[in-house]
Design an enzyme around this catalytic site. Structure first.
Site, PDB file in Angstrom:
ATOM      1  N   GLU A 492       3.453   0.079 -27.215  1.00  0.00           N
ATOM      2  CA  GLU A 492       2.222  -0.179 -27.962  1.00  0.00           C
ATOM      3  C   GLU A 492       2.069  -1.636 -28.410  1.00  0.00           C
ATOM      4  O   GLU A 492       1.084  -1.973 -29.061  1.00  0.00           O
ATOM      5  CB  GLU A 492       2.163   0.756 -29.177  1.00  0.00           C
ATOM      6  CG  GLU A 492       2.045   2.215 -28.763  1.00  0.00           C
ATOM      7  CD  GLU A 492       2.024   3.166 -29.950  1.00  0.00           C
ATOM      8  OE1 GLU A 492       1.394   4.226 -29.825  1.00  0.00           O
ATOM      9  OE2 GLU A 492       2.645   2.848 -30.984  1.00  0.00           O
ATOM     10  N   LYS A 612       7.750  -2.868 -27.956  1.00  0.00           N
ATOM     11  CA  LYS A 612       8.056  -2.041 -29.121  1.00  0.00           C
ATOM     12  C   LYS A 612       9.045  -0.950 -28.764  1.00  0.00           C
ATOM     13  O   LYS A 612       9.943  -0.627 -29.537  1.00  0.00           O
ATOM     14  CB  LYS A 612       6.767  -1.406 -29.659  1.00  0.00           C
ATOM     15  CG  LYS A 612       6.973  -0.458 -30.831  1.00  0.00           C
ATOM     16  CD  LYS A 612       5.648   0.146 -31.271  1.00  0.00           C
ATOM     17  CE  LYS A 612       5.856   1.124 -32.432  1.00  0.00           C
ATOM     18  NZ  LYS A 612       4.578   1.753 -32.853  1.00  0.00           N
TER      19      LYS A 612
END
Length: 805
Positions: A492, A612
């Site tokens: 993300e 991430k």
């Protein structure tokens, strides 16, 4: 240390939110956080109660953008109960602690029995000392019941004692700090009939927009004669009791609550159902006995043990919270599995892709629950079709975040608390959630052999997801390849190209490869159907031969980007800048939310090779090494030996594990190549919730996918259990820290398969009660195990990739 007890000595307001989440009690229908009955939501405590599938939608304005949010509703609080020696102050642990009158405090969660116990000694403002022992359950036997037993002993005083028992409907959704400025009043209180029974209280409400009727009834009994008086005020109803006590003699208060909603089956009206249920419920001991028996039955189906007490305790905790969120009571409910359980309000109680990490454990122990969770997706197939059509595509486009009706619930802006700025949120572009749903359908079928589900529901889901991605893929004549543009992968931190105005990325490798896998499996599922039913389904879906040819063509010619001998996370990834990892760690320490750090500096994670969470490496979690090799080879990508080792070495140091699921995936894939590092990362993932490793996220709700995933990692990675082609495959990778691993499981209707792994031995036994033989594949050898038979051999650790070229 007891492997079945989670205990806390002393009272610490700073960790109370974490305790409340980890001491949540539930039964798959509803759950109540482990808050003290004397406390209301006050910044320290948050006594939330949540009923599975009960969402409500309110309009909101965020940074000038008008929108609406669907929330899992915080239901009326059935817990409130407190006491005081006559003329003194009501027992309040926070006030008593501040004034030095809280003499001792201990809290224990018994995971085996599902009982929360609290032991307290407190002195009131007049010097009178009381001892309190309290037990709490949310019944796993009767999904509508919960009970609280409080025993008070006056140590050095005699006289009247006053007790207040209430049901509090003046609750709002305010359990997540960043949502608190948004509307959270989801309950409208209705006039409640006055119960004839003086022991009973009733509170009736309904949700604002979804119009779900909610009723909570509570019965309060005292073991000694007591005077009673009811009182009520808007959204709150209480019962005042006064009794005489003698020093050293216990007084016991039993409070039994019943929770019903208008979504329930086999009842006429929630208020009357709740009153009847509370009135006829047995005493606490009777409820506890049936509740404990129900938990014993569940634990028999969850046999998994390691000879490492602390690891076993946390594994038991994770199984416990999974079964409190989705249990046998969930089977008849139309509910998905919220990413943060029924333990808090993070992510608004929405359903993401966490079934990917949850279903494998359930499928081999509670296939009926796994099937019910897949049916939640099937019932929302029409909504997914509408979403695809609105986006200009065929097939089904499932939402990244789902709630009641299957529409996209993902927020369009989010707040960076570091900078105070509201930012566009493009995470709805994670179209791969549909691929996960199709993947889950096929894996469920592989493990259970449930051909009826596949024929009636699963194949239709898979075909409609395949249809969407085949339509999403655009043919590029210059390369003779199909490409998927404008999406996000699991990572993300990357949602757009630097300098490009439109969001989305091109040819995310995870999405493209899994699309190929789903297209092939969808056609396999179609081919497995009886000819007449296959023809009927094709006619109903208007699935033409031309479209099937399209599926086959996309599956042969999908583009997968590579650079420097590794799979590129997406097309153009190679051109991104390298991040100064050492510098950022030195400046900030914890950089798991690197995206927020960079944005606050006026920068963007989109500019860097910094992820991430696992993205390319997720392929090694959802697919076996052989499956991935086959897909790449059949696509024409000759990638050379040890591609997996090269990918691991490349992406691990470029990932900051900003998601609890990421370290879980990394521990999984490293178990094939670096057992010691894999074990260390596994422990980090295992203890992430119990220690609140992400600094404040667990109090808002446990990370259920990570919890279930750690248990599944022991099952499918350490024990090496996979199901393919009607055969139970065993490729154990037993960590050196584990001397013995024992697992009992179910496979294709066979109960009683017992697996034991030790550092020098593996044993598989099929109990005599099994209906038929099972096929096993171990170390390249196939064998058939008859009921009552046992096979044993030397342990050979699972496949290790060859050295890099």
């Amino acid at each position: 240390m007891d492997r079945w007890i989670l205990s806390y000595d002393g009272y610490d307001p700073g960790t109370e939110g974490l305790r409340e989440a980890l001491c949540t009690l539930g039964n798959g229908y509803f759950a109540t956080r482990g808050a003290s009955p004397e406390s209301s939501a006050d910044g320290v405590h948050y006594p939330g109660t949540y009923v599975a599938g009960c969402y409500d939608r309110l309009p909101a304005e965020m940074d000038g953008l008008r929108t609406d949010n669907a929330d899992l509703v915080n239901m009326p609080n059935w817990l409130p109960l407190t006491f005081r020696p006559a003329g003194g102050d009501w027992f309040d642990p926070d006030r008593a602690r501040r004034e030095g009158r809280l003499l001792s405090y201990r809290q224990e969660l018994d995971l085996r029995r599902g009982v929360l116990t609290r032991l307290v000694r407190v002195r009131d403002d007049r010097g009178r000392t009381s001892r309190v022992a309290q037990r709490r359950i949310v019944s796993m036997d009767d999904p509508h019941l919960a009970a609280l037993e409080t025993t008070i002993v006056a140590e050095d005083w005699s006289g009247p004692i006053e007790i207040l028992s209430a049901v509090d409907g003046r609750v709002v959704n305010a359990g997540v700090e960043r949502y608190r400025n948004l509307p959270g009043e989801h309950l409208v209180h209705e006039e409640s009939p006055r119960p004839n029974d003086p022991e009973l209280l009733l509170l009736r409400s309904s949700t604002v927009s979804s119009k779900i009727g909610v009723a909570v009834a509570a019965r309060t009994r005292v073991s000694v004669p007591a005077e009673r008086a009811r009182r009520a005020e808007g959204g709150w109803t209480g019962l005042d009791l006064t009794a005489d006590v003698r020093a050293g003699e216990p007084v016991t208060i039993e409070k039994t609550a019943a929770v019903f909603t208008s979504r329930d089956r086999a009842m006429e009206e929630p208020a009357q159902a709740a009153l009847a249920s509370a009135a006829r419920a047995g005493g606490f001991d009777a409820l506890l006995e049936r509740h404990t028996l129900a938990w014993s039955r569940l634990w028999r189906r969850c046999q998994l043990s390691v000879d490492h007490v602390d690891v076993q305790r946390v594994l038991n905790l994770h199984i416990f919270h999974l079964l409190q969120t989705v249990s046998e009571h969930s089977v008849d409910l139309d509910v998905g599995v919220p990413a943060r359980g029924l333990h808090g309000e993070a992510y608004r109680g929405h359903v993401f892709w966490d079934e990917l990490f949850i279903l494998p454990f359930l499928t081999m122990r509670f296939p009926e629950i796994a099937r019910a969770l897949l049916m939640y997706r099937w019932r929302r197939l029409p909504a997914a079709r509408r979403a695809a059509g609105d986006a200009g595509h065929r097939g089904a486009m499932y939402p990244w975040q789902s709630a009641a009706d299957g529409r996209e619930e993902t927020q369009r802006i989010h707040l960076n608390p570091r900078s105070g700025r509201w930012l566009p949120d493009h995470s709805h572009l994670q179209r791969h959630v549909g691929l996960t749903i199709a993947h889950n359908v096929w894996r469920y079928h592989e493990a259970t052999g449930d051909t009826e589900f596949l024929a009636e529901y699963g194949t239709e889901i898979m075909l409609e997801v395949a249809r969407f991605f085949a339509d999403l893929a655009a043919y590029d004549r210059s390369t003779d390849r199909y490409r998927i543009r404008g999406v996000m992968g699991p990572d993300e931190y990357h949602d757009a190209y630097p300098g490009r105005g439109d969001p989305g990325l091109d040819d995310n490798a995870y999405t493209n490869v899994l699309t190929v896998w789903v297209l092939r499996r969808a056609l396999d599922a179609l081919a497995m159907m009886p000819e007449d039913r296959r023809a009927e389904l094709r006619e109903r879906l208007a699935l033409t031969r031309e479209e099937i040819t399209r599926f086959e063509d996309v599956a042969r010619k999908m583009y997968v980007p590579f650079h420097d001998g590794v799979i590129s996370q997406f097309d153009g990834y190679a051109g991104l800048a390298e991040l100064d990892w050492a510098g950022y760690r030195e400046r900030y320490g914890d950089i798991r939310r690197l995206d927020r750090i960079l944005e606050a500096e006026g920068d963007s994670a989109n500019r860097y090779k910094a992820s991430k969470q696992a993205d390319v490496l997720m392929l090694y979690y959802v697919l076996s090494p052989g499956e991935l090799d086959d897909i790449l080879r059949e696509l024409g990508y000759e990638h050379g030996p040890a591609l997996d080792a090269r990918n691991i070495r490349y992406y691990l140091p470029r990932t900051c594990d900003g998601s609890t699921l990421s370290s879980l995936v990394h521990a999984w894939i490293l178990a094939r190549t670096d057992g010691e590092t894999a074990w260390r990362i596994f422990l980090e993932s295992l203890f992430s919730d119990i220690t609140d490793a992400q600094h404040g996220t667990t109090p808002e709700g446990v990370h259920l996918g990570a919890m279930a995933g750690t248990v599944d990692l022991v099952q499918r990675c350490h024990a090496g259990i996979t199901t393919r082609g009607g055969t139970l495959h065993l490729e154990p990778r037993l960590p050196s820290a584990i001397g013995e691993l024992r697992i009992g499981l179910r496979y294709r209707g066979h109960w009683g398969i017992d697996l034991t792994c030790r550092q020098d031995m593996i044993r598989v036994a099929l109990r005599p009660s099994a209906a038929s033989p099972i096929r096993i594949c171990y170390a390249g050898d196939d064998l058939e195990l008859q009921p009552g038979a046992c096979w044993e051999g030397p342990l050979r650790q699972g496949r290790t990739p060859p050295p890099d070229d």
